[in-house]
Design a protein around this motif. Sequence first.
Motif, mmCIF file in Angstrom:
data_model
loop_
_atom_site.group_PDB
_atom_site.id
_atom_site.type_symbol
_atom_site.label_atom_id
_atom_site.label_comp_id
_atom_site.label_asym_id
_atom_site.label_seq_id
_atom_site.Cartn_x
_atom_site.Cartn_y
_atom_site.Cartn_z
ATOM 1 N N ILE A 157 -0.152 43.146 -12.366
ATOM 2 C CA ILE A 157 0.346 42.255 -13.421
ATOM 3 C C ILE A 157 -0.653 41.146 -13.704
ATOM 4 O O ILE A 157 -0.980 40.845 -14.867
ATOM 5 N N ASN A 158 -1.157 40.535 -12.652
ATOM 6 C CA ASN A 158 -2.107 39.427 -12.815
ATOM 7 C C ASN A 158 -3.419 39.888 -13.435
ATOM 8 O O ASN A 158 -3.971 39.232 -14.330
ATOM 9 N N ARG A 214 5.740 41.101 -27.227
ATOM 10 C CA ARG A 214 4.279 40.967 -27.304
ATOM 11 C C ARG A 214 3.817 40.808 -28.752
ATOM 12 O O ARG A 214 2.653 40.997 -29.065
ATOM 13 N N GLN A 258 9.840 45.336 -24.781
ATOM 14 C CA GLN A 258 8.498 45.036 -24.281
ATOM 15 C C GLN A 258 7.514 44.829 -25.425
ATOM 16 O O GLN A 258 6.708 43.893 -25.413
ATOM 17 N N LYS A 293 12.233 43.866 -12.750
ATOM 18 C CA LYS A 293 12.437 42.423 -12.940
ATOM 19 C C LYS A 293 11.098 41.723 -13.122
ATOM 20 O O LYS A 293 10.949 40.845 -13.981
ATOM 21 N N LYS A 294 10.123 42.092 -12.308
ATOM 22 C CA LYS A 294 8.804 41.465 -12.390
ATOM 23 C C LYS A 294 8.111 41.755 -13.719
ATOM 24 O O LYS A 294 7.237 41.005 -14.154
ATOM 25 N N LEU A 295 8.512 42.864 -14.365
ATOM 26 C CA LEU A 295 7.909 43.239 -15.639
ATOM 27 C C LEU A 295 8.720 42.759 -16.840
ATOM 28 O O LEU A 295 8.459 43.135 -17.974
ATOM 29 N N GLY A 296 9.726 41.910 -16.581
ATOM 30 C CA GLY A 296 10.496 41.326 -17.678
ATOM 31 C C GLY A 296 11.512 42.262 -18.280
ATOM 32 O O GLY A 296 11.765 42.224 -19.494
ATOM 33 N N GLU A 321 2.201 43.108 -8.255
ATOM 34 C CA GLU A 321 1.870 41.710 -8.558
ATOM 35 C C GLU A 321 0.392 41.572 -8.911
ATOM 36 O O GLU A 321 0.033 40.893 -9.886
ATOM 37 N N ARG A 342 2.712 39.682 -17.717
ATOM 38 C CA ARG A 342 3.966 38.924 -17.764
ATOM 39 C C ARG A 342 4.329 38.606 -19.208
ATOM 40 O O ARG A 342 3.484 38.346 -20.052
ATOM 41 N N LEU A 343 5.639 38.611 -19.472
ATOM 42 C CA LEU A 343 6.090 38.329 -20.831
ATOM 43 C C LEU A 343 5.844 36.871 -21.187
ATOM 44 O O LEU A 343 5.900 35.992 -20.334
ATOM 45 N N SER A 372 -2.599 40.670 -17.151
ATOM 46 C CA SER A 372 -1.820 39.672 -17.906
ATOM 47 C C SER A 372 -0.565 40.303 -18.512
ATOM 48 O O SER A 372 -0.313 40.186 -19.719
#
Length: 442
Positions: free
Chosen positions: A434-435, A23, A19, A72-75, A431, A440-441, A438
């Motif tokens: 995350i939005n 970044r 992670q 999965k949604k967090l990469g 979701e 998302r990977l 920001s």
Amino acid sequence: MSDLVVVGGGLAGVEAAWQAANRGIKVDLYEMRPEKMTPAHKTSNLAELVCSNSLRASSLENAAGLLKEEMKKLGSLIMKIAERHQVPAGGAMAVDRERFAKDITETIENHENINLKREEFKNLDAEKPTIIATGPLTSQKLVNEILNFTDSKLLYFYDAAAPIVTYESINHNKVFRASRYDKGTADYLNCPMTKEEYKRFYQELINGDVVQMKDFEKQIHFEGCMPVEVMAKRGAETLTFGPLKPVGLKDPRTGEVPYAVAQLRQDDKEGNLYNLVGFQTQLKWPEQKRIFRLIPGLENAEFVRYGVMHRNTYVNSPSILKATYQLKDYPNIFLAGQITGVEGYIESASSGIVAGINASRLLIEEETLTFPEETAHGALSNYITTASPRNFQPMNINFGLLPPPEDKNKKKVPKKEKKAKQSEKALSSLENFINENSLRLA
């Protein structure tokens, strides 16, 4: 020179490093194997699965399935590689453990922002952003370092935990709420037993099938954390003078003191979970379910955690840790994985994700984040940082940790439907989170 140090090449450490590195953070990832092996590991690969090769259920009607979907949604690197090496396992996700660990090792070794250092990490610096993710078999030298930053009373070396059940699965027609001798508030749920019920329970308990401990897990059983089945074998009435002592507990429905009483104590601040007081055990999990359901009121109990007794170095997170996985007194130091009190492969990995994200944000001078409590990630961090410090036990993800779905009509919702609603709400909340941040990977 690295920006961030991550200690431990297990599931949590790998996720934390991944992670941060994605970044743009330069990471030194320390893994002492193969220079120094543990009693459980067999290879030098990162993210070696030392027990089962299963990452548990995949359905969103199961909390483990929800947690994996959030990962999965967090990469998540773990989920990406796991899907690549999945093997048949019915409704669960299982992997070819050798290919899984080898692929993760190669991925980490080839990342331009990760420097994998094959040596034992020994010196913890409060000024250097660091994530400790060394798992249940943390080396003694690092344990000593951690003790320099925490009270020695807040570090445990054996996980002697009692089973935990959901409040709603208890038969409240058979239990009563009271404290012994009516002292203080009525904080315990009490399961009264007749002599016949106790005798049947006792016979099944002393003859139950137990887990054989590995050499490195063996311990002297202190009186305060003795397996309930070991205590029972001292004599037929021993438990009625110990964890099933009825003294001071009068059943309001009969006006009499029962022959024996099993007590349940609230385990989370919301009151969704209750643990069986004094029932730490080495019984195998199916045996626990079968035998402990003989206790009146627990006939249909839903176990969100089974009792365990094994070698497990972990801290008293409610006393020292923030929900961001930072130490309260040393914000540059993060903990992740089983050392925090999360239990299990995916729980460890998910905590690494949160710690990696927050360590990255700390380094670029952005506010560290607390995940929403209605998400699986947020529910785990909330539990380990708000549970009772006096009775803290490691925990797997389960729906009892998440807020129950709103029921405006007050109707009894089928269990599967309730869990599906919790998952739907959790994923929607994640979701949005995350939005908004920001996450998302790139």
